[in-house]
Design a protein around this motif. Structure first.
Motif, PDB file in Angstrom:
ATOM      1  N   ARG A  35       0.842  -1.204   0.000  1.00 59.84           N
ATOM      2  CA  ARG A  35       0.000   0.000   0.000  1.00 59.84           C
ATOM      3  C   ARG A  35       0.876   1.253   0.000  1.00 59.84           C
ATOM      4  O   ARG A  35       0.620   2.214  -0.720  1.00 59.84           O
ATOM      5  CB  ARG A  35      -0.924  -0.024   1.209  1.00 59.84           C
ATOM      6  CG  ARG A  35      -1.803   1.191   1.420  1.00 59.84           C
ATOM      7  CD  ARG A  35      -2.881   1.314   0.383  1.00 59.84           C
ATOM      8  NE  ARG A  35      -3.835   0.267   0.524  1.00 59.84           N
ATOM      9  CZ  ARG A  35      -5.086   0.442   0.881  1.00 59.84           C
ATOM     10  NH1 ARG A  35      -5.525   1.637   1.132  1.00 59.84           N
ATOM     11  NH2 ARG A  35      -5.898  -0.578   0.961  1.00 59.84           N
ATOM     12  N   LEU A  90       0.988   4.184  -2.911  1.00 60.93           N
ATOM     13  CA  LEU A  90       0.785   5.607  -2.676  1.00 60.93           C
ATOM     14  C   LEU A  90       1.997   6.418  -3.134  1.00 60.93           C
ATOM     15  O   LEU A  90       1.851   7.518  -3.663  1.00 60.93           O
ATOM     16  CB  LEU A  90       0.488   5.870  -1.199  1.00 60.93           C
ATOM     17  CG  LEU A  90      -0.878   5.360  -0.728  1.00 60.93           C
ATOM     18  CD1 LEU A  90      -1.017   5.525   0.780  1.00 60.93           C
ATOM     19  CD2 LEU A  90      -2.000   6.080  -1.447  1.00 60.93           C
ATOM     20  N   ARG A 108       2.050   9.502  -5.859  1.00 59.27           N
ATOM     21  CA  ARG A 108       2.685  10.809  -5.643  1.00 59.27           C
ATOM     22  C   ARG A 108       3.633  11.131  -6.794  1.00 59.27           C
ATOM     23  O   ARG A 108       3.671  12.256  -7.282  1.00 59.27           O
ATOM     24  CB  ARG A 108       3.446  10.830  -4.319  1.00 59.27           C
ATOM     25  CG  ARG A 108       2.562  11.043  -3.114  1.00 59.27           C
ATOM     26  CD  ARG A 108       3.374  11.324  -1.865  1.00 59.27           C
ATOM     27  NE  ARG A 108       4.238  10.222  -1.473  1.00 59.27           N
ATOM     28  CZ  ARG A 108       3.853   9.159  -0.773  1.00 59.27           C
ATOM     29  NH1 ARG A 108       2.604   9.052  -0.378  1.00 59.27           N
ATOM     30  NH2 ARG A 108       4.705   8.221  -0.465  1.00 59.27           N
ATOM     31  N   SER A 117      -0.393  12.718  -8.239  1.00 64.70           N
ATOM     32  CA  SER A 117      -1.626  12.714  -7.451  1.00 64.70           C
ATOM     33  C   SER A 117      -1.339  13.215  -6.040  1.00 64.70           C
ATOM     34  O   SER A 117      -0.242  13.066  -5.527  1.00 64.70           O
ATOM     35  CB  SER A 117      -2.201  11.304  -7.355  1.00 64.70           C
ATOM     36  OG  SER A 117      -2.560  10.842  -8.625  1.00 64.70           O
ATOM     37  N   ASP A 118      -2.345  13.836  -5.442  1.00 68.92           N
ATOM     38  CA  ASP A 118      -2.215  14.278  -4.060  1.00 68.92           C
ATOM     39  C   ASP A 118      -2.548  13.112  -3.136  1.00 68.92           C
ATOM     40  O   ASP A 118      -3.613  12.506  -3.241  1.00 68.92           O
ATOM     41  CB  ASP A 118      -3.173  15.435  -3.765  1.00 68.92           C
ATOM     42  CG  ASP A 118      -2.794  16.690  -4.535  1.00 68.92           C
ATOM     43  OD1 ASP A 118      -1.595  16.884  -4.767  1.00 68.92           O
ATOM     44  OD2 ASP A 118      -3.700  17.455  -4.886  1.00 68.92           O
ATOM     45  N   THR A 119      -1.639  12.792  -2.238  1.00 68.17           N
ATOM     46  CA  THR A 119      -1.857  11.724  -1.275  1.00 68.17           C
ATOM     47  C   THR A 119      -1.429  12.214   0.100  1.00 68.17           C
ATOM     48  O   THR A 119      -0.727  13.202   0.232  1.00 68.17           O
ATOM     49  CB  THR A 119      -1.064  10.455  -1.626  1.00 68.17           C
ATOM     50  OG1 THR A 119       0.327  10.769  -1.617  1.00 68.17           O
ATOM     51  CG2 THR A 119      -1.433   9.912  -2.991  1.00 68.17           C
ATOM     52  N   SER A 120      -1.870  11.501   1.119  1.00 65.96           N
ATOM     53  CA  SER A 120      -1.474  11.824   2.487  1.00 65.96           C
ATOM     54  C   SER A 120      -1.241  10.514   3.232  1.00 65.96           C
ATOM     55  O   SER A 120      -1.693   9.453   2.804  1.00 65.96           O
ATOM     56  CB  SER A 120      -2.569  12.634   3.180  1.00 65.96           C
ATOM     57  OG  SER A 120      -3.697  11.830   3.420  1.00 65.96           O
ATOM     58  N   ASP A 153      -4.092   8.153   3.790  1.00 67.20           N
ATOM     59  CA  ASP A 153      -4.570   7.310   2.689  1.00 67.20           C
ATOM     60  C   ASP A 153      -4.198   5.842   2.876  1.00 67.20           C
ATOM     61  O   ASP A 153      -4.780   4.967   2.241  1.00 67.20           O
ATOM     62  CB  ASP A 153      -4.028   7.802   1.353  1.00 67.20           C
ATOM     63  CG  ASP A 153      -4.607   9.148   0.950  1.00 67.20           C
ATOM     64  OD1 ASP A 153      -5.680   9.511   1.483  1.00 67.20           O
ATOM     65  OD2 ASP A 153      -3.986   9.831   0.122  1.00 67.20           O
ATOM     66  N   LYS A 163      -7.308   4.066   4.119  1.00 65.98           N
ATOM     67  CA  LYS A 163      -8.522   4.077   3.307  1.00 65.98           C
ATOM     68  C   LYS A 163      -8.573   2.840   2.410  1.00 65.98           C
ATOM     69  O   LYS A 163      -7.548   2.394   1.906  1.00 65.98           O
ATOM     70  CB  LYS A 163      -8.556   5.322   2.423  1.00 65.98           C
ATOM     71  CG  LYS A 163      -8.735   6.611   3.178  1.00 65.98           C
ATOM     72  CD  LYS A 163      -8.764   7.771   2.208  1.00 65.98           C
ATOM     73  CE  LYS A 163      -8.850   9.087   2.946  1.00 65.98           C
ATOM     74  NZ  LYS A 163      -8.791  10.215   2.001  1.00 65.98           N
ATOM     75  N   LEU A 191      -9.026   0.723  -0.958  1.00 68.49           N
ATOM     76  CA  LEU A 191      -8.779   1.030  -2.356  1.00 68.49           C
ATOM     77  C   LEU A 191     -10.084   0.989  -3.138  1.00 68.49           C
ATOM     78  O   LEU A 191     -11.042   0.309  -2.756  1.00 68.49           O
ATOM     79  CB  LEU A 191      -7.796   0.021  -2.948  1.00 68.49           C
ATOM     80  CG  LEU A 191      -6.384   0.070  -2.409  1.00 68.49           C
ATOM     81  CD1 LEU A 191      -5.556  -1.060  -3.008  1.00 68.49           C
ATOM     82  CD2 LEU A 191      -5.746   1.402  -2.717  1.00 68.49           C
ATOM     83  N   ARG A 192     -10.112   1.709  -4.253  1.00 70.28           N
ATOM     84  CA  ARG A 192     -11.287   1.685  -5.123  1.00 70.28           C
ATOM     85  C   ARG A 192     -11.418   0.318  -5.775  1.00 70.28           C
ATOM     86  O   ARG A 192     -10.442  -0.380  -5.971  1.00 70.28           O
ATOM     87  CB  ARG A 192     -11.138   2.711  -6.227  1.00 70.28           C
ATOM     88  CG  ARG A 192     -11.162   4.114  -5.767  1.00 70.28           C
ATOM     89  CD  ARG A 192     -11.091   5.022  -6.971  1.00 70.28           C
ATOM     90  NE  ARG A 192     -11.038   6.382  -6.530  1.00 70.28           N
ATOM     91  CZ  ARG A 192     -10.421   7.342  -7.175  1.00 70.28           C
ATOM     92  NH1 ARG A 192      -9.820   7.083  -8.308  1.00 70.28           N
ATOM     93  NH2 ARG A 192     -10.404   8.556  -6.710  1.00 70.28           N
TER      94      ARG A 192
END
Length: 68
Positions: free
Chosen positions: A18, A22, A26, A30-33, A36, A39, A41-42
């Motif tokens: 994961r 992420l 980046r 893409s903006d990630t934190s 994330d 969270k 995954l889609r």
């Protein structure tokens, strides 16, 4: 050194996978934190639907240079 169980190893590798995913997002812009990581995954369908919404129409692409 204590021996890790199979479940512990699975959890560790899932966390690393994961984190790497992420990091690749980046790098792609893409903006990630760090939040994330927790969270879910889609699903494949959600990701495809979002991608289709973001596609540029052919008229929005820059024209090809002469000679091509």
């Amino acid at each position: 050194m204590s021996q890790l169980t199979f479940k512990q190893k699975q959890a560790h590798y899932e966390k690393i996978r994961r984190s790497n995913y992420l990091a690749s997002l980046r790098l792609a812009g893409s903006d990630t934190s760090p939040a994330d990581l927790e969270k879910p995954l889609r699903t494949r369908e959600e990701a495809l639907a979002k991608h289709r919404q973001e596609e540029l129409p052919p008229s929005a692409l820059p024209p090809k240079p002469d000679g091509q």
